[in-house]
Design an enzyme around this catalytic site. Structure first.
Site, PDB file in Angstrom:
ATOM      1  CD  GLU A  80      -1.562  -2.350   1.919  1.00 41.32           C
ATOM      2  OE1 GLU A  80      -2.418  -3.020   2.517  1.00 41.32           O
ATOM      3  OE2 GLU A  80      -0.336  -2.637   1.914  1.00 41.32           O
ATOM      4  CB  CYS A 138      -1.343  -4.084   8.624  1.00 43.56           C
ATOM      5  SG  CYS A 138      -0.180  -2.803   8.104  1.00 43.56           S
ATOM      6  CD1 TRP A 193      18.727 -35.292 -16.277  1.00 43.30           C
ATOM      7  CD2 TRP A 193      17.550 -34.645 -14.498  1.00 43.30           C
ATOM      8  NE1 TRP A 193      19.466 -34.356 -15.612  1.00 43.30           N
ATOM      9  CE2 TRP A 193      18.766 -33.942 -14.515  1.00 43.30           C
ATOM     10  CE3 TRP A 193      16.635 -34.405 -13.485  1.00 43.30           C
ATOM     11  CZ2 TRP A 193      19.095 -33.020 -13.527  1.00 43.30           C
ATOM     12  CZ3 TRP A 193      16.965 -33.488 -12.522  1.00 43.30           C
ATOM     13  CH2 TRP A 193      18.177 -32.814 -12.547  1.00 43.30           C
ATOM     14  CB  THR A 196      17.263 -36.402  -2.106  1.00 49.18           C
ATOM     15  OG1 THR A 196      16.042 -37.144  -2.121  1.00 49.18           O
ATOM     16  CG2 THR A 196      17.364 -35.576  -3.379  1.00 49.18           C
ATOM     17  CG  ASP A 203      19.800 -37.366  -6.905  1.00 51.10           C
ATOM     18  OD1 ASP A 203      20.290 -38.421  -7.344  1.00 51.10           O
ATOM     19  OD2 ASP A 203      18.586 -37.190  -6.731  1.00 51.10           O
ATOM     20  CG  LEU A 256      18.029 -28.916  -3.200  1.00 52.50           C
ATOM     21  CD1 LEU A 256      17.789 -29.170  -1.719  1.00 52.50           C
ATOM     22  CD2 LEU A 256      17.021 -29.689  -4.041  1.00 52.50           C
ATOM     23  CD  GLU A 264      12.431 -29.982  -5.691  1.00 53.54           C
ATOM     24  OE1 GLU A 264      13.411 -30.624  -6.123  1.00 53.54           O
ATOM     25  OE2 GLU A 264      12.140 -28.851  -6.103  1.00 53.54           O
TER      26      GLU A 264
END
Length: 366
Positions: A54, A77, A172, A198, A202, A206, A297
Site C-alpha cells: 500500500e 494492516c 532424469w 536425496t 544426487d 536445490l 522434493e
C-alpha cells in the site's frame, strides 16, 4: 461491486503473485490505486516483506491518491510493526474507497483494518475475487492457523510411481519441460526440502535456475537426523549464495554440528529417534522461523513420513511415460496404511501436458 472492480483486482493479484516466495514471513500483497478510470499507483510487498504494497502504491500515486480507489488483495494492516499501519497511510493520502479481496487472518488485524477505514469515512468493499486471493494467501494462512508451512509434495516418477532404479539412478526420469516447471515451483516457494538420501544420491543444488524468476534467495532444507550431509556437498559449498538449513535430531555429534555452523549452515535440533526427526515438530520450527510455503522434493522416506503425519496439503506429481517395475524405488515409502479408509485422499485441481510428460496437481480432500 462496480463493473471495473474485478479487473483492477486481477491486476493487484497479478502483482501479488510476482512476490510469492520472496516476502516471508509476510504475505505477498498487491495494491493498485485508480483515479477515475486511470491507474495512478501500483505496488507489491517488497522482498523480505517490507515495505508493504500500500505505501508503495500510494507513493507512486502522490497527490492523485486523494479521492481515488485502492484495490488491495489483503485487508490493510492497522497495527504498528516495523512500519506504520497501512490503514493510516490510506487515510492520510485521502483515499476515498478501498476494495479488498480477503480479510487478514492475523488476529492483530482480522476486520480491525476495515473498521479503521470505515471509521475514517472511507467506503470499503470486501470479498472481490476472494477465492483467487485465498490461493495466494494459503501459505500465510496455514502458518497462522496450523503453526506450520503450507506443504506441497513434488514427485517426479514413472507411471508406476518409481523415482529411481533399483541401483539408485534417478536423473532424469522426466524431460526438460517438466524440469523447468519444477524450477518454477521452486521460484514461488519460500523453501525447498529434501531428505538426506536425496542429498547423498544426487548432490543437488536445490536452487531456482530460471534467470530473473525471483529476487530473494531460496532456503534449502535437508532432513538429516544424523548430520550426514557432506561438508563438500554442493549445498554446503554454496551456503554463501543461498541459505542451507538442516533438520537434525537432538544430541547429535557436536563436532560435526559445530563445523557446519562455522560454514554458515543453520541447524535445527528436533526431537526424534533412530527412525528420524519428529516431522510435526520440525514443521513447527520452520513456521516459527517464518517459512509459509514449503516445497518438498523427496525422497521416498520423507514423502512417506509427511503423508503418514497428514501434513501434505498439495501434490504436484510429474509422470513420465515410462514403466520401471517393482524393483525401482517408490515415490513414497511404506507408512502403515492397513485399510483403504485410512489412505490420504486428494482432489485433482488440474492436469498439464509438458512435452512427453504430465503434471497432475492435487489438494488435500476436505
Amino acid at each position: 461491486m462496480r463493473q471495473t472492480d474485478a479487473g483492477h483486482m486481477r491486476a493487484a493479484l497479478a502483482l501479488a503473485r510476482r512476490g510469492l516466495g520472496g516476502t516471508w514471513p509476510n504475505p505477498s500483497v498487491g495494491c493498485v490505486v485508480v483515479q477515475g478510470s486511470r491507474v495512478v499507483g501500483r505496488g507489491r510487498t517488497a522482498a523480505g516483506g517490507r515495505p508493504h504494497a500500500e505505501p508503495q502504491a500510494l507513493a507512486m500515486a502522490g497527490e492523485q491518491a486523494r479521492g481515488a480507489t485502492a484495490y488491495v488483495t489483503l485487508e490493510p494492516c492497522c497495527h504498528w510493526g516495523r512500519t506504520p499501519p497501512c490503514t493510516d497511510a490510506m487515510i492520510e493520502a485521502g483515499i476515498a474507497r478501498v476494495v479488498i479481496a480477503a480479510r487478514d487472518p492475523d488476529p492483530r488485524v482480522d476486520g480491525q483494518g476495515t473498521d479503521r477505514l470505515r471509521a475514517a469515512g472511507i467506503e470499503v468493499e470486501e470479498g472481490v475475487l476472494a477465492g483467487e486471493a485465498a490461493e495466494l494467501l494459503a501459505g500465510f494462512t496455514c502458518r497462522l492457523e496450523n503453526a506450520r508451512p503450507l506443504v506441497t509434495l513434488k514427485l517426479a516418477s514413472t507411471l508406476d510411481g518409481r523415482i529411481a532404479s533399483h541401483g539408485g539412478e534417478s536423473q532424469w526420469i522426466t524431460g526438460e519441460a517438466a524440469r523447468r516447471a519444477a524450477q518454477a515451483m521452486r521460484g514461488a516457494a519460500d523453501a525447498v526440502m529434501v531428505g538426506i538420501g536425496t542429498v547423498l544420491a544426487d548432490d543437488p543444488e536445490l536452487t531456482c535456475r530460471i534467470p530473473g524468476f525471483r529476487t530473494t534467495k531460496l532456503v534449502r532444507i535437508v532432513v538429516d537426523s544424523h548430520l550426514r550431509t557432506p561438508l563438500t556437498s554442493k549445498l554446503v559449498r554454496g551456503v554463501a549464495d543461498a541459505p542451507v538449513w538442516i533438520l537434525s535430531r537432538q544430541g547429535g555429534e557436536h563436532a560435526r554440528r559445530d563445523a557446519m555452523c562455522e560454514l554458515g549452515v543453520k541447524i535445527f535440533e528436533i526431537n526424534g529417534s533412530n527412525a528420524g526427526v519428529d516431522l510435526p515438530q520440525a514443521m513447527r520450527a520452520l513456521a516459527e522461523a517464518g517459512i509459509t510455503r514449503l516445497l518438498v522434493e523427496g525422497g521416498g522416506q520423507v514423502a512417506g513420513s509427511l503423508l503418514h503425519a497428514d501434513m501434505v496439503d498439495r501434490l504436484a506429481w510429474f509422470h513420465a511415460g515410462a514403466i520401471m517395475g517393482g524393483d525401482g524405488w517408490p515415490a513414497a515409502q511404506a507408512f502403515g496404511v492397513e485399510h483403504l479408509a485410512s489412505m490420504p485422499r486428494f482432489h485433482r485441481r488440474r492436469i498439464v501436458e509438458l512435452g512427453p510428460d504430465m503434471l497432475s496437481e492435487y489438494e488435500r480432500a476436505a
